[in-house]
Write an enzyme that holds these catalytic residues in place. Structure first.
Site, PDB file in Angstrom:
ATOM      1  N   GLU A 106     -11.472  46.000  46.681  1.00  0.00           N
ATOM      2  CA  GLU A 106     -11.726  44.752  47.411  1.00  0.00           C
ATOM      3  C   GLU A 106     -10.525  43.805  47.471  1.00  0.00           C
ATOM      4  O   GLU A 106     -10.637  42.628  47.176  1.00  0.00           O
ATOM      5  CB  GLU A 106     -12.905  44.010  46.775  1.00  0.00           C
ATOM      6  CG  GLU A 106     -14.196  44.784  46.874  1.00  0.00           C
ATOM      7  CD  GLU A 106     -15.375  44.045  46.247  1.00  0.00           C
ATOM      8  OE1 GLU A 106     -16.434  44.047  46.878  1.00  0.00           O
ATOM      9  OE2 GLU A 106     -15.248  43.495  45.152  1.00  0.00           O
TER      10      GLU A 106
HETATM   11  C1  TNX Z   1     -18.627  45.091  44.293  1.00  0.00           C
HETATM   12  S1  TNX Z   1     -18.124  47.729  43.102  1.00  0.00           S
HETATM   13  C2  TNX Z   1     -17.635  44.997  43.339  1.00  0.00           C
HETATM   14  C3  TNX Z   1     -17.822  44.101  42.180  1.00  0.00           C
HETATM   15  C4  TNX Z   1     -19.084  43.305  42.283  1.00  0.00           C
HETATM   16  C5  TNX Z   1     -20.192  44.204  42.769  1.00  0.00           C
HETATM   17  C6  TNX Z   1     -21.528  43.534  42.800  1.00  0.00           C
HETATM   18  C7  TNX Z   1     -16.722  47.154  43.071  1.00  0.00           C
HETATM   19  C8  TNX Z   1     -15.677  48.093  42.824  1.00  0.00           C
HETATM   20  N1  TNX Z   1     -16.563  45.842  43.301  1.00  0.00           N
HETATM   21  O1  TNX Z   1     -16.716  43.246  42.052  1.00  0.00           O
HETATM   22  O2  TNX Z   1     -19.387  42.799  41.016  1.00  0.00           O
HETATM   23  O3  TNX Z   1     -19.877  44.651  44.069  1.00  0.00           O
HETATM   24  O4  TNX Z   1     -22.523  44.452  43.101  1.00  0.00           O
END
Ligand code: TNX
Length: 536
Positions: free
Chosen positions: A351
């Protein structure tokens, strides 16, 4: 009620065998009172003994049980220190009486004796490093494995056949263990859970309680998400402000916390005694605000960020053009790697919304070299497929319906954590108070009822290292909250990772899981009583 139920089950198992109760001979001498029949303990009912994960081969048999009594000894093979340690743990689980330990004795030869036998036999390596054989016959229980891990899993299987009272330290003085013959080994080498201790912090004692329950289900990897925007949770001696300042709060503005290096090492040790390897993650280049708040020089503009206690994602990034960034990354990976005997270092990589694709790829490439220079295998969330991956690097698949094309094309190996199936922070249904729902509701059946080898086109069995269920902690605060979201879904994922696909059906699993309710309660686990499960 419990006895009544057990007796009904015994009758079912032993119809006509006369193994207990009715075996005393008729009184022969009218003048002597008839000898009191030896009260054999009831055989556990089929509804009370249920194995999770289901073993690969064999199972419980409707034959005469083994009775554990005050005189039952535990035997270990000669000169085997690990088997002795495990035998002593088992002895503590089933003491002869209150404050009376059960004797553990080494065998003179390698062959089993009447009682409970725990044997390491290197020639049994056809069952792999984690496999075992467990036979329960009327005169002896024998657990055999090529390696200590297998013996540990044999004991976890046996543990699930013991009365639930043992989990409260209250073993009955005499009880029956259902007979059986089991040959078992896991489908996948990686059967994991992830705890996000960054959004909220779990103190070491709570992590240990979570580890205890993982061990019961033969899970073997605990991935700790040690840093994110909201908190830095591990002491780094060369950058002390990371934990001191970056660890000082949490989502919602609570007090936060961090593990000292000694506490982290203690967790590593505690987990390894239960054959669980800790996998540390420091998420980068994004999800890094806690570090940007702790050291001004990590920011491109040289100005420290404010601590963050909200739940947005994607806004922070290390300054990929500064040399100090790579010094920081090197120091952090070096210090944590030195404390971590497991071969992996997880660098996150998810992300990132503030870098160009080229900046992102270049950063991951450089970090991969740093991880390797400290002797570790890199793991990253599936976004890292955009970078050039080393052949050893492992990709953790998480994005719902993402094709993972780039990583597949590079021949990567995968840990499967599809959010829509195994994210433990997703709500079970619309009435779940905790959790998120961006990947949909995830009920117990959804977590259980899929085949890892058929999830993603192009990711076949041989490319799958295993499965892992992440528990993100934006909405969970106490250990009870973590447990409520993790159990029972984590038990479903444990079976997904261990049992062969053809041995698993939802109908059978839900019945076995129902039988685990009393054991989870005895362990004090705050599990969700899903309406999909016939709880006992
Ligand atoms: C996505 S899964 C994220 C996390 C959040 C989560 C909440 C991932 C690699 N990154 O930073 O906590 O969704 O569901």
């Amino acid at each position: 009620l419990r006895n009544g139920r057990a007796l009904a089950g015994a009758a079912f198992l032993l119809a006509g065998v006369g193994a207990f109760g009715c075996s005393s001979p008729p009184a022969m001498h009218a003048e002597e009172p008839p000898a009191a029949p030896v009260q054999e303990p009831p055989v556990p009912a089929p509804s009370e003994v249920a194995l999770i994960p289901a073993p690969a081969a064999g199972g419980l048999a409707g034959e005469r049980p083994f009775v554990i009594s005050g005189s039952t000894r535990i035997h270990v093979g000669p000169a085997d220190a690990e088997a002795l340690r495990l035998a002593n743990d088992l002895a503590r689980l089933i003491p002869v009486g209150p404050g009376q330990s059960r004797p553990v004795s080494p065998l003179q030869s390698g062959s089993a004796a009447p009682g409970i036998n725990l044997l390491i036999d290197a020639s049994l390596d056809s069952l792999g490093a984690e496999g075992y054989r467990l036979t329960i016959a009327p005169d002896r229980i024998t657990a055999t494995a090529a390696r200590p891990a297998g013996l540990f899993y044999a004991i976890q299987t046996l543990r699930q056949l013991l009365p639930v009272e043992v989990e409260r330290g209250q073993a009955p003085q005499r009880f029956a263990v259902a007979a059986g013959d089991i040959s078992d080994r896991p489908r996948f080498e990686w059967r994991g859970a992830m705890l996000d201790v960054s959004r909220h912090f779990l103190k070491p004692a709570d992590v240990k309680r979570f580890i205890d329950v993982m061990a019961l289900y033969k899970l073997n990897r605990l991935h700790l998400h040690l840093a994110d925007d909201q908190g830095w949770r591990i002491e780094i001696k060369s950058w002390p402000n990371l934990a001191r300042h970056g660890g000082s709060t949490a989502v919602g503005g609570g007090a936060g916390g961090f593990y000292t290096q000694a506490e982290y090492s203690d967790l590593v040790e505690y987990a390894s005694m239960r054959f669980i390897m800790i996998v540390p993650e420091i998420d980068m280049p994004g999800h890094i605000n806690a570090a940007l708040a702790s050291y001004a020089e990590l920011n491109c503009d040289g100005r420290a960020r404010e601590l963050y206690t909200g739940t947005r994602v994607g806004f922070s990034s290390l300054c990929v053009t500064k040399d100090i960034t790579y010094k920081f990354v090197d120091d952090v990976i070096r210090e944590i790697s030195a404390l971590t005997p497991g071969p992996w270092f997880h660098i996150g990589g998810d992300e990132v919304k503030t870098l160009t694709a080229q900046q992102y790829g270049g950063f991951i490439d450089r970090v991969q070299s740093i991880v390797q220079s400290h002797g570790k295998v890199m793991i990253g969330w599936d976004e890292i497929g955009e970078a050039k991956l080393a052949p050893t690097t492992i990709v953790q698949y998480w994005r719902p319906n993402a094709p993972a094309r780039e990583a597949i094309a590079q021949g990567a190996r995968f840990i499967l954590s599809p959010a829509q199936k195994v994210y433990l922070d997703m709500k079970y249904d619309s009435s779940t108070a905790l959790g998120l729902k961006w990947a949909g509701y995830v009920d117990v059946r959804t977590s259980y009822d899929w085949d890892p080898a058929r999830l993603v086109a192009g990711i076949s069995e041989s490319a799958i290292v295993g499965v892992e269920a992440p528990l993100w902690a934006e909405t969970v605060v106490t250990l009870g909250d973590y447990e409520y979201m993790a159990f029972p879904r984590l038990a479903a994922v444990a079976e997904l990772g261990w049992s062969p696909q053809q041995r698993r059906t939802w109908e059978d699993f839900r019945t076995r899981l129902g039988a685990h309710g009393p054991r989870l309660s005895a362990l004090g686990v705050n599990y969700y009583r899903s309406p999909q499960i016939p709880w006992r």
